[in-house]
Design a protein around this motif. Structure first.
Motif, PDB file in Angstrom:
ATOM      1  N   ASN A   1       1.666 -17.378  14.508  1.00 33.79           N
ATOM      2  CA  ASN A   1       2.882 -18.188  14.407  1.00 33.79           C
ATOM      3  C   ASN A   1       2.921 -19.052  13.159  1.00 33.79           C
ATOM      4  OD1 ASN A   1       3.394 -17.137  16.922  1.00 33.79           O
ATOM      5  ND2 ASN A   1       2.360 -18.849  17.933  1.00 33.79           N
ATOM      6  N   ILE A   2       1.841 -19.039  12.425  1.00 33.76           N
ATOM      7  CA  ILE A   2       1.782 -19.956  11.300  1.00 33.76           C
ATOM      8  C   ILE A   2       2.465 -19.376  10.085  1.00 33.76           C
ATOM      9  CG2 ILE A   2       0.251 -21.141   9.709  1.00 33.76           C
ATOM     10  CD1 ILE A   2      -1.732 -21.257  12.014  1.00 33.76           C
ATOM     11  N   VAL A   3       3.439 -20.097   9.608  1.00 35.83           N
ATOM     12  CA  VAL A   3       4.117 -19.670   8.395  1.00 35.83           C
ATOM     13  C   VAL A   3       3.878 -20.761   7.371  1.00 35.83           C
ATOM     14  CG1 VAL A   3       6.249 -18.654   7.537  1.00 35.83           C
ATOM     15  CG2 VAL A   3       5.926 -18.983  10.004  1.00 35.83           C
TER      16      VAL A   3
ATOM     17  N   ARG B   1      -0.525 -30.785  10.334  1.00 37.42           N
ATOM     18  CA  ARG B   1      -1.092 -29.751  11.191  1.00 37.42           C
ATOM     19  C   ARG B   1      -0.104 -28.601  11.301  1.00 37.42           C
ATOM     20  NH1 ARG B   1      -4.979 -30.020  15.049  1.00 37.42           N
ATOM     21  NH2 ARG B   1      -4.989 -28.265  16.497  1.00 37.42           N
ATOM     22  N   LEU B   2      -0.637 -27.352  11.293  1.00 37.77           N
ATOM     23  CA  LEU B   2       0.247 -26.197  11.368  1.00 37.77           C
ATOM     24  C   LEU B   2       0.159 -25.474  12.713  1.00 37.77           C
ATOM     25  CD1 LEU B   2      -0.318 -24.773   7.777  1.00 37.77           C
ATOM     26  CD2 LEU B   2       1.692 -25.970   8.624  1.00 37.77           C
ATOM     27  N   ASN B   3      -0.957 -25.573  13.426  1.00 39.14           N
ATOM     28  CA  ASN B   3      -1.049 -24.839  14.702  1.00 39.14           C
ATOM     29  C   ASN B   3      -1.027 -25.774  15.912  1.00 39.14           C
ATOM     30  OD1 ASN B   3      -3.625 -25.884  14.147  1.00 39.14           O
ATOM     31  ND2 ASN B   3      -4.616 -24.362  15.424  1.00 39.14           N
TER      32      ASN B   3
ATOM     33  N   ASP C   1      -1.740 -27.782   6.523  1.00 42.14           N
ATOM     34  CA  ASP C   1      -1.150 -27.499   5.225  1.00 42.14           C
ATOM     35  C   ASP C   1      -1.944 -28.278   4.180  1.00 42.14           C
ATOM     36  OD1 ASP C   1       0.460 -27.764   2.879  1.00 42.14           O
ATOM     37  OD2 ASP C   1       2.167 -27.041   4.058  1.00 42.14           O
ATOM     38  N   SER C   2      -2.481 -27.581   3.188  1.00 42.72           N
ATOM     39  CA  SER C   2      -3.332 -28.275   2.220  1.00 42.72           C
ATOM     40  C   SER C   2      -2.565 -29.294   1.392  1.00 42.72           C
ATOM     41  CB  SER C   2      -3.986 -27.267   1.269  1.00 42.72           C
ATOM     42  OG  SER C   2      -4.772 -26.375   2.004  1.00 42.72           O
TER      43      SER C   2
ATOM     44  N   PRO D   1      -5.610 -33.360  16.100  1.00 41.03           N
ATOM     45  CA  PRO D   1      -5.292 -34.259  14.992  1.00 41.03           C
ATOM     46  C   PRO D   1      -4.067 -33.735  14.238  1.00 41.03           C
ATOM     47  CG  PRO D   1      -7.307 -33.031  14.546  1.00 41.03           C
ATOM     48  CD  PRO D   1      -6.926 -32.726  15.957  1.00 41.03           C
ATOM     49  N   GLN D   2      -3.117 -34.606  14.000  1.00 36.88           N
ATOM     50  CA  GLN D   2      -1.858 -34.157  13.415  1.00 36.88           C
ATOM     51  C   GLN D   2      -1.911 -34.076  11.893  1.00 36.88           C
ATOM     52  OE1 GLN D   2       0.809 -32.907  15.108  1.00 36.88           O
ATOM     53  NE2 GLN D   2      -0.678 -33.067  16.780  1.00 36.88           N
TER      54      GLN D   2
END
Ligand SMILES: Nc1ncnc2c1ncn2[C@@H]1O[C@H](COP(=O)(O)OP(=O)(O)O)[C@@H](O)[C@H]1O
Ligand SMILES: [Mg+2]
Lengths: 360, 281
Positions: free
Chosen positions: A269-271, A358-360, A352-353, A226-227
């Motif tokens: 990898n998540i920034v 989606r971050l990953n 990202d709240s 889910p994006q």
């Protein structure tokens, strides 16, 4: 047979109600697209713009390469099935199906032939002489579909066609629609608010929320990746656990609440600027495990024993973060238990709240 | 309401019977009086039928009553029938078309026109009778069917009823018709008109009686006796100078005046009730 292209479709209703904020999608020949989203998100508006029943404020709609923004519904070669069927109450089933053909000046014997053929496909032959009020809900639904099929249009448009049926009939008709669409191969746009219907019917889904596209993808893509937060919460039942957490700078754990660390890796990898993110875990991906392997503990508060599954509702140990777990089969667990659970890293979703992306 | 209380049933039936007697009694007296010779009913009210029925009725139907300028009643009935049918057909056609326009078309000042029509509810014939007379006279329509009918045709009530009915028809029906390639005319004739059938029938009955019973307007615009309507004609029979009132003939005319409206009600009773109570779409 036709393609449908919608580009930056915007709809503003009188009174400055902006129902659509720019919808774009390219629908291939023979494809079944399901537009799905909560009530009031603008699905019907979009469908009705394709049908020509609603004007296009801005943007372009092409059917088979032809720009149709200004065309009358009757000239777009589409057929629509309405939620309340909209059968002509004073006409017999036969007349209902023949009406559109008659208005197109098709010869009488051809009309007869086409209505009979369609009635055969839909098993409506014995009802042709009846009035709509002498039919059951499911039969009326079939007549409404017959009225669309008999026209042999380029595009079928369905607006929540099953929502007036009872649950059992809904499942049955869902299969029937899928079979029909496969067989006829007519490009179809299907609108529903029911995510199960969307997942089972669509070649691709277009998820909508508040007049915007959230994601376009095959049912599995939408389920697995889910994006946005909205899609994550909308698709799947029971819906995904979405828990606000902080990313630990080390990248191999997230911190829940004040200080409960969840040793999860795979996040290198998540920034994210302020490192406040939302963690998503599907109830069916959480598994019960041995205490020593547990990632977290669930304080069990409520159980739904469905036979095929056991749905456990509770809160994470020492927090009031609610969590739902779906265990397959019948599971020996009771309210008040402290259930050790775990999850494999590939089933984690990070969003990202703030933006919901989606971050990953 | 399914209740089984014998006393209540008895009471309601008694109540209904008393009501029927009150309504039917004068009609009975008129019917009886119309079958007697004139001298038998001048001084007393007769309780049972006499023997002059055929004679009385044929007199007024064919040659008319002399004190009322001798116009045969069949002619009055014909005039009334033409006027009533003209009003009914005119009112229904005009109001169904205006309601169609108001409900299904977006045009400038749509609501303004709706309220304009609505406001005319406050202006029945009696209120606007002098200016209307003036207009009709200037148009040279005195003593003509057109003059009798036209001013009574415009109807806010019927327009309003049709509007309310059209509003109950789901929008999707109009949209389905649009997708099916039906233009405004086809939609009106193929779908709206058949669906309005029972409403039209109910209005037909109500308006027929309304038209048939018109008194003031026909009295004003028809001076030529060949244009007299039965309601007006009957009234003229009542006041005779220097002569004995011929009650037997007047009563026969009254009975004849009731026959056509009664026939319409009886013939259309089922449709009428359906039109008033039906909600099934
Ligand atoms: N004719 C209209 N006039 C004004 N607003 C409308 C009209 N039709 C729909 N809307 C608004 O547009 C939004 C989307 O409606 P709709 O397309 O019917 O949603 P859905 O079919 O997804 O439930 C809603 O907020 C609704 O209130
Ligand atoms: Mg809708």
């Amino acid at each position: 047979m036709a393609t449908v292209t919608i580009k930056d479709a915007v709809k503003t209703y009188p009174g400055n109600v902006q129902a659509l904020h720019g919808i774009s999608i390219e629908i291939e020949d023979g494809e079944l697209i399901v537009m799905v989203g909560p009530s009031g998100c603008g699905k019907s508006t979009m469908l009705r713009m394709v049908a020509g029943l609603e004007t296009v404020t801005s943007g372009d709609i092409h059917i088979n390469g032809e720009w149709v923004n200004k065309k009358e519904p009757a000239d777009r070669d589409i057929a629509m099935v309405f939620q309340n069927y909209a059968l002509y109450p004073h006409m017999s089933v036969y007349q209902n199906m023949a009406y559109g053909l008659k208005n197109r000046k098709i010869p009488k014997d051809e009309i007869e032939q086409r209505v009979q053929d369609t009635a055969k496909i839909l098993e409506l032959e014995e009802f042709l002489k009846r009035k709509p009020k002498e039919l059951s809900g499911g039969q009326r639904q079939r007549v409404a579909m017959g009225r669309a099929i008999v026209r042999e249009p380029k595009v079928f448009l369905f607006d929540e066609p099953l929502s007036n049926l009872d649950a059992k009939l809904r499942v049955q008709m869902r299969l029937e629609i899928k079979r029909l669409q496969d067989r006829l191969g007519v490009t179809t746009i299907y609108v529903t608010h029911d995510q199960v219907e969307a997942m089972t019917l669509g070649h691709r889904l277009l998820l909508m929320n508040e007049g915007r596209v959230e994601q376009i993808g095959t049912p599995l893509e939408v389920y697995e990746k889910p994006q946005t937060l909205f899609v994550a919460g909308f698709i799947g039942s029971p819906s995904m656990n979405l828990i606000p957490v902080r990313l630990d700078p080390s990248g191999n754990q997230v911190i829940l609440g004040e200080s409960l660390p969840l040793p999860l890796n795979n996040f290198e990898n998540i920034v994210n600027g302020d490192s406040s993110v939302t963690l998503g875990m599907r109830p069916e991906h959480l598994e019960a495990c041995e205490t020593e392997n547990a990632l977290m503990f669930l304080q069990v508060e409520l159980l739904e024993k469905l036979g095929a599954d056991t749905v456990v509702y509770g809160s994470l140990d020492q927090t009031d973060t609610a969590l739902t777990v779906r265990l397959s089969g019948i599971h020996p667990v009771d309210t008040g238990d402290r259930l050790p659970v775990t999850i494999t890293p590939e089933h984690l979703h990070i969003f990202d709240s703030d933006t919901g992306n989606r971050l990953n | 309401m399914v209740e089984n209380r014998p006393l209540l049933t008895l009471f309601t039936h008694l109540f209904l019977m008393v009501g029927i007697v009150i309504v039917v009694f004068p009609i009975y007296i008129a019917l009886v009086a119309s079958t007697h010779e004139v001298q038998d009913i001048l001084t007393t009210v007769q309780g049972w039928f006499g023997s002059a029925m055929f004679e009385n009725y044929s007199t007024i139907l064919i040659s008319g009553k002399e004190s009322a300028r001798g116009i045969p009643v069949w002619m009055m009935m014909l005039n009334s029938l033409i006027m009533a049918l003209g009003i009914v057909i005119g009112k229904i056609s005009i109001s169904i078309i205006s309601a169609y326009a108001i409900v299904y078309f977006r045009f400038p000042f749509r609501m303004f026109f709706f309220w304009l029509i609505f406001v005319t509810l406050m202006l029945p014939v009696e209120v606007r009778i002098l200016p209307t007379y003036e207009v009709v006279a200037n148009l040279g329509l005195l003593n003509s069917y057109a003059g009798l009918i036209l001013p009574l045709i415009a109807s806010a009530t019927a327009t309003f009823l049709f509007r309310q009915f059209f509003l109950t028809i789901p929008d999707e029906l109009a949209e389905a018709a649009r997708v099916d390639g039906a233009g405004p005319f086809r939609f009106f004739f193929d779908i709206l008109l058949p669906l309005s059938r029972t409403n039209i029938a109910a209005l037909f009955v109500i308006l027929f009686i309304y038209g048939w019973n018109q008194y003031l307007w026909p009295l004003l615009v028809t001076t030529d006796e060949s244009m007299t309507t039965i309601v007006v004609g009957m009234q003229q029979m009542l006041y005779v100078q220097d002569n004995i009132p011929e009650w037997h003939l007047t009563m026969a005319t009254a009975i004849l005046a009731m026959i056509l409206p009664l026939t319409v009600v009886i013939l259309m009773q089922r449709q009428f009730v359906k039109g008033l109570v039906e909600t099934e779409k």
